[in-house]
Design a protein around this motif. Structure first.
Motif, PDB file in Angstrom:
ATOM      1  N   ASP A 236      30.900 -27.989 -40.270  1.00 42.01           N
ATOM      2  CA  ASP A 236      30.084 -26.865 -40.727  1.00 42.01           C
ATOM      3  C   ASP A 236      29.855 -25.883 -39.573  1.00 42.01           C
ATOM      4  O   ASP A 236      29.083 -26.140 -38.655  1.00 42.01           O
ATOM      5  CB  ASP A 236      28.745 -27.382 -41.246  1.00 42.01           C
ATOM      6  N   LYS A 237      30.599 -24.766 -39.605  1.00 39.33           N
ATOM      7  CA  LYS A 237      30.453 -23.683 -38.624  1.00 39.33           C
ATOM      8  C   LYS A 237      30.494 -24.201 -37.181  1.00 39.33           C
ATOM      9  O   LYS A 237      29.636 -23.892 -36.360  1.00 39.33           O
ATOM     10  CB  LYS A 237      29.161 -22.918 -38.879  1.00 39.33           C
ATOM     11  N   VAL A 238      31.501 -24.967 -36.884  1.00 39.49           N
ATOM     12  CA  VAL A 238      31.627 -25.599 -35.569  1.00 39.49           C
ATOM     13  C   VAL A 238      32.233 -24.627 -34.559  1.00 39.49           C
ATOM     14  O   VAL A 238      33.270 -24.005 -34.817  1.00 39.49           O
ATOM     15  CB  VAL A 238      32.499 -26.870 -35.660  1.00 39.49           C
ATOM     16  N   ASN A 239      31.574 -24.503 -33.414  1.00 40.46           N
ATOM     17  CA  ASN A 239      32.083 -23.728 -32.284  1.00 40.46           C
ATOM     18  C   ASN A 239      32.171 -24.666 -31.087  1.00 40.46           C
ATOM     19  O   ASN A 239      31.281 -25.493 -30.853  1.00 40.46           O
ATOM     20  CB  ASN A 239      31.165 -22.558 -31.953  1.00 40.46           C
ATOM     21  N   GLY A 244      33.036 -23.783 -21.375  1.00 43.40           N
ATOM     22  CA  GLY A 244      31.869 -22.947 -21.605  1.00 43.40           C
ATOM     23  C   GLY A 244      32.166 -21.479 -21.753  1.00 43.40           C
ATOM     24  O   GLY A 244      31.268 -20.694 -22.057  1.00 43.40           O
ATOM     25  N   SER A 245      33.426 -21.072 -21.539  1.00 43.01           N
ATOM     26  CA  SER A 245      33.746 -19.649 -21.639  1.00 43.01           C
ATOM     27  C   SER A 245      34.868 -19.386 -22.652  1.00 43.01           C
ATOM     28  O   SER A 245      34.734 -18.553 -23.538  1.00 43.01           O
ATOM     29  CB  SER A 245      34.136 -19.101 -20.259  1.00 43.01           C
ATOM     30  N   ASP A 284      30.885 -33.077 -27.529  1.00 42.16           N
ATOM     31  CA  ASP A 284      29.882 -32.547 -28.464  1.00 42.16           C
ATOM     32  C   ASP A 284      30.151 -31.075 -28.730  1.00 42.16           C
ATOM     33  O   ASP A 284      30.586 -30.341 -27.835  1.00 42.16           O
ATOM     34  CB  ASP A 284      28.470 -32.715 -27.909  1.00 42.16           C
ATOM     35  N   VAL A 285      29.876 -30.651 -29.945  1.00 40.54           N
ATOM     36  CA  VAL A 285      30.092 -29.254 -30.320  1.00 40.54           C
ATOM     37  C   VAL A 285      29.084 -28.365 -29.602  1.00 40.54           C
ATOM     38  O   VAL A 285      27.986 -28.807 -29.231  1.00 40.54           O
ATOM     39  CB  VAL A 285      29.959 -29.082 -31.853  1.00 40.54           C
TER      40      VAL A 285
END
Length: 476
Positions: A236-239, A244-245, A284-285
């Motif tokens: 669900d809407k994973v980024n 980190g960039s 982790d997401v």
């Protein structure tokens, strides 16, 4: 996994084996010597005090002149010991890497160049060790020189005290005997101190590993997964990004129902393998959520979560044991009958029957005695034995020839029966029957549907399918 992404296996092996051996050896040989020497020093000083308090005060005044240079030298020796162990670790890392890739090195005729590089690194390790041994010898020499100088000064002062009548000749002789005992013991202590500085360098390197913060941990109050398993997956809407960039996955959302097969298709670097890594919570997401059987993976104990998956990699890891041991890795307490049943389902039994020792045949390190197709079928048998409700396939047939691919595909069909399956594939022929195909690009889903639906749309998937199937017809 982040830690192992940035540290070489050979270096870690050197720390765990080499540094531990250094500590064990130094402590084993130095402890008894240090204990005897300290008892001797304490006893000698006590007897010197009873023999002549005046001369003892002189010794105690001179003692800092010996100890301060030793302490300063020991600190320098500690840094040198750390540098020596680091150089040895780099040497071990290179040796492990090159020995593991010996066929590649030979194929590219890089033996001489890699030998030259190894010579350079071994030279650096040798010079670091020579510097350390030189510093340790210098420290012992300083202690012996200062101790001898102190004894000479003590003899001079004692002789004057005898002439002055402060002590008798007998007291001076007795005092010098105790002083010689203390001086010899102090030299031994300096040797022990040199060993302890080596231990300190090794201990620092091991402590760095032990103190490395764990990136992925169990929640404080884990939530239990449903039993029996549902076999559902939802993104669900994973980024997500590794550093980190640079974004690897962007707003990724999809669901997999119980017993469904969902295929991830896309160019290399589109985020397919990362998706499976996040599902198993190797990372982790950054935002969004991933749910297995309706529960966020971050709320579940890691052991419970990963027991829901059976994972077959593109290049399966085969351990240097027997065929039975490798299959049983999926379920360590499995019986012989269970192992054989899984092997038959994965078509492993077909080639095991031709081996002289059957399932007790040793496959060699990383399975060098097996072909690519045999390794893959062995990995599938391992996954069948695990009997997990969710199956993860990461390009399980991409590197196989046509005959091996057909056998592996048959084994996969047995494995996929009744299981929820996420499969990464470049060979579209292997996923034509998937319930849903997700076309990924740049970490995003740009199209989805069944094989026929995507072909009918005439987009990028249709172009890829047309090209692949045309090539298959050409080479068939």
């Amino acid at each position: 996994p982040r830690y192992f992404d940035t540290h070489r296996v050979g270096e870690l092996t050197s720390r765990l084996n080499g540094d531990t051996a250094v500590i064990r050896g130094a402590v084993g040989s130095s402890f008894s010597l240090a204990l005897r020497s300290m008892i001797t020093i304490i006893g000698a000083i006590t007897m010197m005090l009873f023999t002549s308090p005046v001369l003892t005060v002189g010794v105690m005044v001179a003692l800092p002149a010996i100890l301060i240079p030793v302490i300063m030298a020991s600190r320098r020796l500690r840094n040198m010991s750390r540098n020596t162990q680091d150089a040895l670790a780099n040497l071990s890392a290179m040796a492990t890497e090159m020995l593991g890739a010996n066929r590649t090195v030979k194929a590219f005729t890089q033996e001489e160049r890699q030998s030259d590089i190894y010579d350079v690194q071994s030279g650096e390790s040798y010079r670091a060790e020579v510097r350390r041994l030189g510093a340790r010898a210098a420290m012992v020499a300083i202690v012996m020189f200062l101790g001898t100088a102190a004894l000479v000064g003590l003899v001079w002062w004692g002789a004057r005290s005898v002439f002055d009548g402060a002590v008798t000749a007998g007291q001076l002789a007795q005092f010098l005997v105790y002083a010689l005992m203390a001086s010899g013991a102090l030299t031994n202590v300096s040797e022990v101190l040199g060993s302890l500085q080596t231990v300190a360098g090794s201990t620092e390197r091991l402590t760095e590993i032990l103190d490395t913060p764990v990136g992925i941990t169990d929640p404080a109050q884990p939530v239990a997964l449903p039993d029996p398993p549902l076999g559902t997956v939802a993104f669900d809407k994973v980024n997500f990004s590794y550093n980190g960039s640079e974004q690897v996955l962007t707003n990724l959302s999809f669901t997999v129902g119980r017993g469904e097969t969902v295929a991830l298709v896309g160019a290399s670097g589109s985020g397919k393998s990362t998706t499976l890594s996040l599902l198993q919570r190797f990372y982790d997401v950054d935002s969004g959520s991933i749910r297995v059987d309706g529960v966020d993976v971050r709320d579940v104990a890691l052991t419970d979560l990963r027991q829901r998956f059976a994972y077959v990699e593109q290049e399966p890891v085969i351990f240097a044991g027997t065929i039975a041991d490798n299959i049983r890795f999926g379920k360590p307490d499995a019986s012989e009958d269970e192992v054989i049943a899984a092997a038959k389902a994965a078509l492993v039994d077909d080639f095991v029957a031709d081996l002289p020792n059957g399932y007790q045949t040793v496959v060699g390190e990383r399975g060098v005695m097996l072909s690519g197709g045999q390794k893959q079928r062995l990995a599938i048998a391992r996954a069948i034995l695990r009997n997990a409700p969710i199956l993860l396939l990461d390009e399980a047939t991409s590197a196989l020839d046509a005959q091996s691919e057909r056998l592996v595909q048959i084994a996969l069909e047995h494995l996929m029966q009744g299981r929820t399956t996420l499969v990464i594939a470049h060979r579209l022929a292997t996923i034509r029957d998937a319930n849903t195909i997700l076309l990924m690009d740049g970490g995003e889903i740009i199209d989805k549907g069944t094989h026929d639906e995507l072909v009918a749309k005439g987009g990028r998937y249709a172009e890829l399918a047309k090209l692949q199937f045309r090539m298959d017809e050409t080479f068939s």
